[in-house]
Design a protein around this motif. Structure first.
Motif, PDB file in Angstrom:
ATOM      1  N   GLY A   1      -6.056  -3.105  -5.205  1.00 22.36           N
ATOM      2  CA  GLY A   1      -4.920  -3.590  -5.977  1.00 22.36           C
ATOM      3  C   GLY A   1      -3.863  -4.208  -5.086  1.00 22.36           C
ATOM      4  N   ALA A   2      -3.623  -3.599  -3.930  1.00 23.34           N
ATOM      5  CA  ALA A   2      -2.658  -4.155  -2.987  1.00 23.34           C
ATOM      6  C   ALA A   2      -3.141  -5.505  -2.458  1.00 23.34           C
TER       7      ALA A   2
ATOM      8  N   ASP B   1      -2.079   2.452  -6.461  1.00 22.13           N
ATOM      9  CA  ASP B   1      -3.205   1.522  -6.487  1.00 22.13           C
ATOM     10  C   ASP B   1      -4.363   2.126  -7.282  1.00 22.13           C
TER      11      ASP B   1
ATOM     12  N   PRO C   1      -7.725  -0.213  -0.835  1.00 20.95           N
ATOM     13  CA  PRO C   1      -6.521  -0.585  -1.576  1.00 20.95           C
ATOM     14  C   PRO C   1      -6.661  -1.970  -2.206  1.00 20.95           C
TER      15      PRO C   1
ATOM     16  N   ILE D   1       0.835  -1.207   0.000  1.00 18.73           N
ATOM     17  CA  ILE D   1       0.000   0.000   0.000  1.00 18.73           C
ATOM     18  C   ILE D   1       0.868   1.255   0.000  1.00 18.73           C
TER      19      ILE D   1
END
Length: 275
Positions: free
Chosen positions: A251-252, A198, A249, A193
């Motif tokens: 994508g993380a 992201d 977040p 993160i």
């Protein structure tokens, strides 16, 4: 390039990938993400939904691995993976009632599953092959995607899931995987993160939202992460920020699942090497 040394490779690889998705969903607490406490910033998701979504992807992930045992790494395999991935996405959406739970994770884990079947299961080899596949254009891609991630990539120049894969998953190998190996998956998530542009955060909060969450993750890690009292206090502040501003977040979270998958491959490989 020799095939994977892992026995029952395609199904076993898919099982490891699905297990990683389950483990990422179950990890608690996570800022802004679905976990054991509730939906986080996702009013339309639940942990049960994430489990159902992960299970719905099992066949597609096994097919990605199987395809890599039948076709060499190149345009033909890349085209097959595109077809499999789109079918897997449709299965995911049926399982979730149309909610996009794991599109980014399917992209990452589909590539990594194929790579794990195509080469030695050592992490470096798997990541290298996955990156090679990601850099090959999909001949069936129409270039008109209106996904949130695509819009954010064009608007802000973020690499997104596609760029992460083409670069060899740097946020996975540098930040998430070392922490997962050490039994600190939440600190690994926070490290991703802190460094990742992201696209989920950019979609929900723009550059200001991304910067705020990155800053909160860095403060948490500088204070010792989840191992210290001060780190946990900083985490609580980050958690509240994500809840108040509906920042996720995502994508993380997908990259953490990828790290958990690679860790599972490593453990499987080490177990097979023991006398």
């Amino acid at each position: 390039m020799r095939a994977s040394t892992l026995t029952g490779a395609p199904q076993m690889i898919a099982d490891l990938a699905v297990r990683a998705l389950h483990d990422e969903a179950d990890l608690t607490p996570k800022p802004g993400l679905v976990d054991g406490r509730g939906p986080g910033a996702h009013a339309d998701m639940s942990r049960d939904m994430l489990h159902a979504s992960a299970d719905a992807l099992r066949d597609a992930l096994a097919e990605c691995a199987c395809a890599a045992t039948e076709s060499p790494v190149g345009p033909e395999l890349r085209a097959r993976l595109g077809v499999i991935g789109r079918a897997g996405e449709r299965a995911m959406l049926v399982a979730t009632g149309g909610v996009n739970t794991h599109r980014g994770a399917l992209w990452a884990l589909g590539l990594l599953s194929a790579a794990a079947a195509a080469t030695d299961p050592a992490t470096g080899a798997v990541v290298d092959v996955a990156a090679r596949l990601a850099r090959i254009p999909d001949p069936a891609a129409d270039g008109t995607s209106l996904s949130h991630g695509a819009r954010v990539r064009f608007r802000y120049g973020a690499a997104g899931a596609a760029g992460e894969a083409r670069r060899g998953f740097p946020h996975v190998t540098r930040y998430a995987l070392p922490a997962v190996r050490d039994g600190r998956p939440l600190d690994g998530l926070l490290a991703v993160i802190a460094h990742l542009d992201d696209t989920c955060l950019l979609h929900r909060g723009g550059p200001a939202g991304l910067a705020a969450v990155q800053h909160g993750a860095r403060r948490t890690l500088r204070a010792g992460g989840m191992r210290t009292h001060q780190g946990r206090q900083r985490f609580d502040e980050l958690d509240a920020l994500c809840a108040d501003r509906r920042l996720s977040p995502g994508g993380a979270g997908d990259l953490l699942a990828a790290a958990m998958f690679l860790d599972g491959l490593e453990r499987r490989r080490s177990a097979k090497c023991r006398p």
